[in-house]
Design a protein around this motif. Structure first.
Motif, PDB file in Angstrom:
ATOM      1  N   GLY A 134      -7.921  33.321 -43.188  1.00  0.00           N
ATOM      2  CA  GLY A 134      -7.144  34.551 -43.272  1.00  0.00           C
ATOM      3  C   GLY A 134      -5.660  34.324 -43.095  1.00  0.00           C
ATOM      4  O   GLY A 134      -4.952  35.118 -42.471  1.00  0.00           O
ATOM      5  N   ILE A 135      -5.151  33.200 -43.650  1.00  0.00           N
ATOM      6  CA  ILE A 135      -3.739  32.835 -43.548  1.00  0.00           C
ATOM      7  C   ILE A 135      -3.148  32.784 -44.954  1.00  0.00           C
ATOM      8  O   ILE A 135      -3.783  32.273 -45.883  1.00  0.00           O
ATOM      9  CB  ILE A 135      -3.580  31.461 -42.868  1.00  0.00           C
ATOM     10  N   ASP A 136      -1.944  33.277 -45.116  1.00  0.00           N
ATOM     11  CA  ASP A 136      -1.269  33.190 -46.411  1.00  0.00           C
ATOM     12  C   ASP A 136      -0.952  31.737 -46.746  1.00  0.00           C
ATOM     13  O   ASP A 136      -0.570  30.948 -45.866  1.00  0.00           O
ATOM     14  CB  ASP A 136       0.041  33.973 -46.389  1.00  0.00           C
ATOM     15  N   ALA A 137      -1.100  31.382 -48.018  1.00  0.00           N
ATOM     16  CA  ALA A 137      -0.733  30.045 -48.492  1.00  0.00           C
ATOM     17  C   ALA A 137       0.097  30.174 -49.759  1.00  0.00           C
ATOM     18  O   ALA A 137      -0.183  31.025 -50.615  1.00  0.00           O
ATOM     19  CB  ALA A 137      -1.971  29.203 -48.763  1.00  0.00           C
ATOM     20  N   LEU A 138       1.124  29.339 -49.865  1.00  0.00           N
ATOM     21  CA  LEU A 138       1.926  29.246 -51.081  1.00  0.00           C
ATOM     22  C   LEU A 138       1.664  27.898 -51.728  1.00  0.00           C
ATOM     23  O   LEU A 138       1.713  26.870 -51.059  1.00  0.00           O
ATOM     24  CB  LEU A 138       3.413  29.375 -50.762  1.00  0.00           C
ATOM     25  N   HIS A 139       1.389  27.910 -53.015  1.00  0.00           N
ATOM     26  CA  HIS A 139       1.159  26.688 -53.784  1.00  0.00           C
ATOM     27  C   HIS A 139       2.372  26.516 -54.688  1.00  0.00           C
ATOM     28  O   HIS A 139       2.575  27.273 -55.634  1.00  0.00           O
ATOM     29  CB  HIS A 139      -0.132  26.799 -54.593  1.00  0.00           C
ATOM     30  N   ASN A 157      -6.002  39.589 -47.673  1.00  0.00           N
ATOM     31  CA  ASN A 157      -6.055  40.995 -48.088  1.00  0.00           C
ATOM     32  C   ASN A 157      -5.348  41.214 -49.421  1.00  0.00           C
ATOM     33  O   ASN A 157      -4.611  42.189 -49.601  1.00  0.00           O
ATOM     34  CB  ASN A 157      -5.441  41.905 -47.021  1.00  0.00           C
ATOM     35  N   ALA A 158      -5.584  40.298 -50.356  1.00  0.00           N
ATOM     36  CA  ALA A 158      -4.914  40.392 -51.656  1.00  0.00           C
ATOM     37  C   ALA A 158      -5.369  41.650 -52.391  1.00  0.00           C
ATOM     38  O   ALA A 158      -6.565  41.961 -52.425  1.00  0.00           O
ATOM     39  CB  ALA A 158      -5.221  39.159 -52.490  1.00  0.00           C
ATOM     40  N   GLY A 162      -7.373  36.687 -55.845  1.00  0.00           N
ATOM     41  CA  GLY A 162      -7.253  36.275 -54.468  1.00  0.00           C
ATOM     42  C   GLY A 162      -6.713  34.898 -54.182  1.00  0.00           C
ATOM     43  O   GLY A 162      -6.390  34.611 -53.039  1.00  0.00           O
ATOM     44  N   CYS A 163      -6.625  33.980 -55.167  1.00  0.00           N
ATOM     45  CA  CYS A 163      -6.272  32.606 -54.801  1.00  0.00           C
ATOM     46  C   CYS A 163      -5.726  31.844 -56.006  1.00  0.00           C
ATOM     47  O   CYS A 163      -5.743  32.329 -57.140  1.00  0.00           O
ATOM     48  CB  CYS A 163      -7.490  31.880 -54.227  1.00  0.00           C
ATOM     49  N   VAL A 164      -5.283  30.622 -55.746  1.00  0.00           N
ATOM     50  CA  VAL A 164      -4.695  29.798 -56.796  1.00  0.00           C
ATOM     51  C   VAL A 164      -5.724  29.482 -57.893  1.00  0.00           C
ATOM     52  O   VAL A 164      -5.355  29.322 -59.059  1.00  0.00           O
ATOM     53  CB  VAL A 164      -4.103  28.511 -56.188  1.00  0.00           C
ATOM     54  N   ARG A 165      -7.003  29.423 -57.540  1.00  0.00           N
ATOM     55  CA  ARG A 165      -8.048  29.141 -58.542  1.00  0.00           C
ATOM     56  C   ARG A 165      -8.141  30.259 -59.567  1.00  0.00           C
ATOM     57  O   ARG A 165      -8.403  30.017 -60.746  1.00  0.00           O
ATOM     58  CB  ARG A 165      -9.397  28.939 -57.832  1.00  0.00           C
ATOM     59  N   PHE A 224       6.192  39.741 -54.081  1.00  0.00           N
ATOM     60  CA  PHE A 224       5.317  38.601 -54.314  1.00  0.00           C
ATOM     61  C   PHE A 224       3.874  38.938 -53.941  1.00  0.00           C
ATOM     62  O   PHE A 224       2.939  38.525 -54.632  1.00  0.00           O
ATOM     63  CB  PHE A 224       5.787  37.390 -53.511  1.00  0.00           C
ATOM     64  N   ALA A 225       3.668  39.683 -52.868  1.00  0.00           N
ATOM     65  CA  ALA A 225       2.308  40.055 -52.458  1.00  0.00           C
ATOM     66  C   ALA A 225       1.615  40.887 -53.524  1.00  0.00           C
ATOM     67  O   ALA A 225       0.389  40.833 -53.673  1.00  0.00           O
ATOM     68  CB  ALA A 225       2.351  40.813 -51.130  1.00  0.00           C
ATOM     69  N   GLN A 226       2.381  41.664 -54.290  1.00  0.00           N
ATOM     70  CA  GLN A 226       1.803  42.478 -55.354  1.00  0.00           C
ATOM     71  C   GLN A 226       1.517  41.656 -56.606  1.00  0.00           C
ATOM     72  O   GLN A 226       0.556  41.933 -57.338  1.00  0.00           O
ATOM     73  CB  GLN A 226       2.757  43.627 -55.698  1.00  0.00           C
ATOM     74  N   LEU A 227       2.350  40.648 -56.872  1.00  0.00           N
ATOM     75  CA  LEU A 227       2.219  39.809 -58.069  1.00  0.00           C
ATOM     76  C   LEU A 227       2.374  38.349 -57.647  1.00  0.00           C
ATOM     77  O   LEU A 227       3.413  37.734 -57.890  1.00  0.00           O
ATOM     78  CB  LEU A 227       3.286  40.182 -59.102  1.00  0.00           C
ATOM     79  N   PRO A 228       1.345  37.761 -57.012  1.00  0.00           N
ATOM     80  CA  PRO A 228       1.525  36.452 -56.356  1.00  0.00           C
ATOM     81  C   PRO A 228       1.333  35.234 -57.248  1.00  0.00           C
ATOM     82  O   PRO A 228       0.690  34.262 -56.869  1.00  0.00           O
ATOM     83  CB  PRO A 228       0.500  36.500 -55.224  1.00  0.00           C
TER      84      PRO A 228
END
Length: 285
Positions: A134-139, A157-158, A162-165, A224-228
């Motif tokens: 449950g931690i934010d990550a930036l790739h 809570n995206a 939800g993720c880079v994949r 960014f949270a809206q369009l990550p």
């Protein structure tokens, strides 16, 4: 952090917030100046994971100097951070992420994870760990011939994917099918430095936004949270003529597809953009 620095940042960054923040970096080579930027901003605790050593060819491509050659990249980064802020806490791990005995245990106390690795396998491992914790990550990485770069998020809570994949599905599909990228692309230092500045802006914006700050930088984190997922170009975009364009990116997903990392369905709707808060620039410090 010295009070003079805090005074100069007043109204721009919340020094109190950042001094209590922990950022975990996986990969410190081309991220070196980004680490320095964040140390100068007042981040109080760094976790640095990198098993590589500085080679002569790193000098023209990143922020390392000749007297760093032969040293562990994580140790060099730790020394740079301490030179900026002697009171900072730094933990170093001289290995790659998959060599850690318990990756989640190392990352669980972080407020933000920054993936600066060159590997999509590592990106997916870190994405999975961030999602579980449950931690934010930036790739943050360059792609292709280094003309293109990506800043993507695995966010708690995206509101959408939800993720880079999810965001880099085609690239991850090719990687999982056995495609091997070259071990490196010829480049020069300006390439990662351009990305490091933008990555530091996003990291600081996201930290302020998550903390409920009303400083103007929090609007970057909110957006960014809206369009990550953001795709940028080092150079000129031929179709538009724009120099160094950057745009939000959302890859169309096939019907019925479900992300193997975060479980998000292909039918997830894009988040609705909210209007800007006219009171965004007030300082809560």
């Amino acid at each position: 952090m010295k009070s003079t620095l805090a005074d100069r940042q007043r109204g721009q960054l919340c020094t109190r917030l950042l001094s209590g923040t922990t950022i975990a970096f996986l990969g410190t080579g081309r991220s070196l100046s980004k680490i320095e930027f964040l140390a100068s901003s007042g981040i109080g605790h760094f976790i640095l994971v990198d098993g590589g050593t500085v080679e002569r060819e790193n000098i023209g491509q990143s922020g390392f100097a000749c007297d760093d050659i032969g040293r562990l990249k994580g140790d060099v980064a730790a020394d740079r951070v301490r030179r900026i802020n002697p009171e900072v806490q730094v933990e170093t791990f001289a290995c790659r992420d998959h060599e850690l005995e318990d990756l989640n245990a190392v990352l669980r106390n972080a407020d933000l994870i920054i993936d600066g690795t060159d590997s999509l396998s590592a990106a997916m491992r870190l994405s999975r760990a961030a999602f579980q914790l449950g931690i934010d990550a930036l790739h943050i990485r360059t792609e292709g011939d280094n003309r293109q770069y990506v800043i993507a998020g695995t966010l708690r809570n995206a509101p959408g994917l939800g993720c880079v994949r999810c965001f880099l599905k085609s690239a991850c599909d090719r990687h999982e099918a056995g495609h091997q990228s070259p071990p490196f692309f010829n480049s020069h230092r300006i390439v990662p430095e351009t990305l490091n500045v933008k990555g530091a802006w996003v990291a600081l914006g996201l930290l302020h936004y998550r903390a409920g700050s009303t400083l103007s930088i929090a609007s970057i984190g909110e957006h960014f949270a809206q369009l990550p997922c953001w795709i940028g170009l080092n150079g000129i975009h031929g179709a538009s003529g724009d120099i160094f364009p950057i745009r939000a990116y959302r890859e169309p997903l096939p019907s019925g597809w479900r992300c193997p990392v975060c479980g998000t369905s292909a039918c997830a709707k894009p988040p609705v953009q909210r209007p800007e808060d006219p009171n965004q620039e007030r300082d809560r410090q």
